[in-house]
Design a protein around this motif. Structure first.
Motif, PDB file in Angstrom:
ATOM      1  N   ARG A 144       3.358   6.393   7.196  1.00 44.49           N
ATOM      2  CA  ARG A 144       2.230   5.754   6.491  1.00 44.49           C
ATOM      3  C   ARG A 144       1.966   4.361   7.050  1.00 44.49           C
ATOM      4  O   ARG A 144       0.812   3.963   7.229  1.00 44.49           O
ATOM      5  N   ALA A 167       0.114   4.714  10.263  1.00 45.47           N
ATOM      6  CA  ALA A 167      -1.288   5.049  10.022  1.00 45.47           C
ATOM      7  C   ALA A 167      -2.069   3.828   9.550  1.00 45.47           C
ATOM      8  O   ALA A 167      -3.202   3.598   9.985  1.00 45.47           O
ATOM      9  N   LEU A 168      -1.474   3.043   8.673  1.00 38.39           N
ATOM     10  CA  LEU A 168      -2.135   1.827   8.193  1.00 38.39           C
ATOM     11  C   LEU A 168      -2.369   0.841   9.328  1.00 38.39           C
ATOM     12  O   LEU A 168      -3.429   0.216   9.417  1.00 38.39           O
ATOM     13  N   LEU A 172      -6.946   6.063   2.846  1.00 37.64           N
ATOM     14  CA  LEU A 172      -5.633   6.623   3.177  1.00 37.64           C
ATOM     15  C   LEU A 172      -4.976   7.283   1.981  1.00 37.64           C
ATOM     16  O   LEU A 172      -4.118   8.136   2.134  1.00 37.64           O
ATOM     17  N   ARG A 201       8.421   9.250   5.615  1.00 42.37           N
ATOM     18  CA  ARG A 201       7.034   9.244   5.139  1.00 42.37           C
ATOM     19  C   ARG A 201       6.493   7.813   5.096  1.00 42.37           C
ATOM     20  O   ARG A 201       5.340   7.572   5.424  1.00 42.37           O
ATOM     21  N   GLY A 202       7.334   6.866   4.680  1.00 40.05           N
ATOM     22  CA  GLY A 202       6.916   5.469   4.652  1.00 40.05           C
ATOM     23  C   GLY A 202       6.621   4.930   6.038  1.00 40.05           C
ATOM     24  O   GLY A 202       5.619   4.231   6.248  1.00 40.05           O
ATOM     25  N   GLN A 256       8.757   4.864  -1.312  1.00 37.28           N
ATOM     26  CA  GLN A 256       8.714   4.574   0.119  1.00 37.28           C
ATOM     27  C   GLN A 256       8.925   3.086   0.375  1.00 37.28           C
ATOM     28  O   GLN A 256       9.698   2.701   1.246  1.00 37.28           O
ATOM     29  N   GLN A 267       0.805  -1.217   0.000  1.00 39.18           N
ATOM     30  CA  GLN A 267       0.000   0.000   0.000  1.00 39.18           C
ATOM     31  C   GLN A 267       0.843   1.274   0.000  1.00 39.18           C
ATOM     32  O   GLN A 267       0.300   2.369  -0.115  1.00 39.18           O
ATOM     33  N   LEU A 268       2.147   1.131   0.133  1.00 36.24           N
ATOM     34  CA  LEU A 268       3.030   2.298   0.096  1.00 36.24           C
ATOM     35  C   LEU A 268       3.343   2.667  -1.339  1.00 36.24           C
ATOM     36  O   LEU A 268       3.252   1.842  -2.248  1.00 36.24           O
TER      37      LEU A 268
END
Length: 193
Positions: free
Chosen positions: A165, A168-169, A192, A161-162, A127, A122-123
């Motif tokens: 993320r 958050a996931l 997202l 950033r990865g 990332q 999903q990245l």
């Protein structure tokens, strides 16, 4: 760890029996050489013995402390070997299978592996590649920049950033009701994005 700190003779043997396979697998994944990984494994436990007084159970678990030693020592050894030309270019550039999370709470190893693959998928490409090179290949920011042709600043940007993320996931995954926790749904991924 308390027994080792108190000087009990067999405490180090118990820790070694319990964690040596884990330390060896981390070292082997980073060093990609069985004999170097065995040496690193021994060095980790020697260092553990010498620095046992620094261990504070309030700051973390024994397993995590030992893993930190394993990662640090293995990465330092890899840098040392790389500077001395131990890794041939074709040997060092090979892709490796991702190392799976160890002891993910409430998940079997197969479920943890599936979750890691789903979250990484999903990245964004940059990332995902940056995180894979950092965690699965043991490269630092400068080495990733050299391998990808990106600047160190961009590599750092993609890395942090990865990580954000992924957090958050994972937070979204925990918010999903227990009945649907087996997979990260496409709906949560679209929200997202």
């Amino acid at each position: 760890m308390q027994h080792l700190a108190l000087g009990h003779d067999d405490a180090l043997a118990v820790l070694y029996d319990r964690y040596h396979r884990l330390v060896f697998s981390v070292a082997l994944k980073i060093l990609r050489d069985r004999s170097e990984a065995q040496d690193a494994c021994q060095e980790v436990f020697v260092k553990l013995y010498r620095t046992v007084a620094q261990f504070d159970a309030a700051k973390g678990m024994t397993k995590m402390w030992i893993l930190r030693f394993a990662y640090q020592l293995s990465l330092n050894r890899r840098r040392y070997l790389k500077l001395r030309g131990y890794y041939a270019p074709e040997r060092d550039s090979g892709e490796t299978e991702p190392m799976l999370p160890i002891g993910a709470p409430g998940l079997s190893p197969a479920e943890a592996a599936r979750l890691v693959r789903q979250l990484l998928a999903q990245l964004g490409e940059e990332q995902r590649r940056t995180l894979e090179l950092a965690y699965f290949n043991g490269l630092n920011m400068e080495e990733i920049a050299a391998k990808t042709g990106a600047s160190v600043g961009n590599v750092r940007h993609h890395y942090y950033r990865g990580i954000a993320r992924l957090k958050a996931l994972l937070a979204d995954r925990r918010a999903v009701p227990a009945a649907s926790t087996r997979e990260v749904t496409d709906d949560s991924a679209r929200q997202l994005a």
